[in-house]
Every structure is written in C-alpha cells, then in structure tokens.
Design an enzyme around this catalytic site. Structure first.
Site, PDB file in Angstrom:
ATOM      1  CB  ALA A  10      68.809   1.235  31.248  1.00  6.13           C
ATOM      2  CB  CYS A  11      68.268  -2.400  27.439  1.00  8.57           C
ATOM      3  SG  CYS A  11      67.333  -4.028  27.399  1.00  8.57           S
ATOM      4  N   PRO A  12      71.378  -2.595  28.179  1.00  7.63           N
ATOM      5  CG  PRO A  12      73.521  -3.457  27.415  1.00  7.63           C
ATOM      6  CD  PRO A  12      72.708  -2.146  27.764  1.00  7.63           C
TER       7      PRO A  12
END
Lengths: 193, 86
Positions: A10-12
C-alpha cells in the site's frame, strides 16, 4: 539489474522503498514493480524529483519502472535540496484567533513537521516566534528534533533582544535581517506562519 | 521500537483542558495532531509515556480529564500499529 518488487504494497510504501534503494545505489539501473496506477504515478513523481530518467512498461497487469541512475546524482541532490521550503515563524501561535488554540496548534504543527517526509530547509523565528526557541518553550523538543534532522534553525537577534531573552536561546543560532532576507530570497518557496 | 500512549478527545477544548492538567501535575506530554489512522479530522491528541498510563487512568476515573479513548502506538511512519487501551 536490481529488482524491487512492490506489488501488493500500500502507498506510500513503494515510494519510500524506491527512495531508500535509489539513495543507497551509487549508479546503475533499478527495476521497480508496482501493481496499481497510484503507486506508478507516485514512484514516477519521486524519480522526477530526484532528476533521474526512467521508463515504464506494463506486463501482465504489473507496471515495471526502470530507473537509470548515473554518477551525476549528486547535482540532483542539491536541486532537490533547494526545493525544500523556508519557513518563517512570525509568532508563537499558529493562525489568528484564539491564543490558547493557537498555542496548541503550534505544538501540533511542529510535531507533525518532525514526522513529515519533506522537511523545511530553514526555519526563521522572528518577533513572537523567538519565544518558541528559548529555554522553557514547550516545543523545544520538536524544534531540536528538526535541527538534528538537518533543518537550519535561526532566531532573529533583534527580536531576542527586544523581549530580553537573548541568553535563553536553547536551539539554533542567532541571525540578523540580512541573513533572513538572503534565506527567503534564495528559496523557491517561503511559507510564512 | 518507539512506543507511546495517546489520548484522543471529543473536542479541542477538552484536549486543551487535559493539557493544562498534565502540565500542573508535572507529567511529561506532547500535544500532537491525531494520527490519520485514528481520524481524518484535524484533531489534537496528547502523547505521553507508557509508564504514566496508570496515572492518566486515575485522572480519567476522577473526571479530572475528559477523554474519548486511550491508545497505545507502536512504531512510526508506515509501520505504525495502534491499539485501543481504554
């Protein structure tokens, strides 16, 4: 070529991992694999901000980003450095309105700044702002953390003098208006609090 | 690994009241923005050392401070885990 598989992350996280890898790498090529558009865009932005060249191709629903880093990397680092903002702290309160709320918001702001990915290059404390960098200030710890992280901390000497607290300066160094003008004029972005 | 406790509040006013109580009691604390993992609104929280959690719970029981929840936060950045304590 080194590979960094960021699919499923998942970002970041992909951005942070790519940044770490690129910083550790002296030169050469790095292939970053991500599985969504947002990660592809964010990693691309990072590479651009570091002044590096890259290519992207899609294969079996995965994005492969090939980054080339040559030894000129150090020049780009300076460029990235100058993009960090200069922050002018003109008061010991954050925003106008209620003073108690302003004081609480300033604590909250400076703490969040210590955790921010992009740190300011310089922080200039002027007028009431100098009360934040003296002995007994409740945000001293956050400002000291910022200084340890490489943020230049300057307090206006005239202001410390005016409030009669010159001997109480506890973080950063004393500066004058010429330096303040230079810092602000050479910055690509100055934020006044 | 970095570990600390966090109190959240129903309103900013309760946060500021609690801050002055902790200040008077001489308990080390920091006013911080409520982590995005807990709420997206621009709330204020108070961070304190895990060692002081029992003291803080007494203040809550005695209604000296008015809180929403107490959390324990482990780690930082993207590897942060947050659990509700009370």
């Amino acid at each position: 070529m080194k590979k960094l598989d960021c699919s499923g992350l998942a970002c970041p996280k992909p951005v942070i991992m790519t940044k770490k890898e690129l910083e550790a790498m002296e030169s050469g090529e790095l292939e970053v694999i991500v599985d969504n558009d947002a990660a592809k865009e964010n990693v691309s932005k990072l590479i651009k901000s570091m002044g590096l060249n890259y290519e992207v191709f899609e294969k079996e629903k995965l994005f492969h980003i090939i980054i080339k880093k040559d030894k000129l990397g150090c020049e780009c680092y300076i460029e990235q450095n100058s993009e960090r903002p200069v922050i002018l702290v003109g008061s010991d309160k954050f925003g106008l309105g209620d003073d108690k709320l302003g004081a609480a918001l300033m604590k909250s702001y400076l703490y969040a700044l210590t955790e921010a990915e992009i740190k300011p290059k310089t922080m200039l404390f002027v007028n009431g702002g100098v009360k934040l960098v003296i002995e007994g200030s409740e945000v001293l710890e956050s400002i000291k953390t910022l200084e340890e992280m490489g943020v230049e901390i300057f307090a206006c000497g005239t202001c410390l003098d005016f409030y009669n607290i010159k001997d109480k300066l506890s973080v950063g160094s004393i500066t004058n208006m010429y330096t303040i003008v230079e810092k602000m004029n050479s910055a690509s972005n100055t934020i006044k609090l | 690994m970095k570990e600390y406790c966090l109190i959240t509040f129903e309103s900013v006013n309760f946060a500021m009241q609690a801050e002055s109580v902790l200040k008077n009691e001489g308990i080390y604390h920091q006013v911080i923005p409520t982590p995005r993992e807990i709420t997206l609104s621009c709330g204020l929280s108070i961070r304190f050392n895990v060692d002081n959690v029992e003291k803080i719970k007494t203040f809550v029981d005695n209604k000296k401070i008015n809180i929403k929840k107490i959390y324990i936060v482990k780690g930082s950045g993207v590897d942060k885990s947050i659990e509700v304590l009370k």
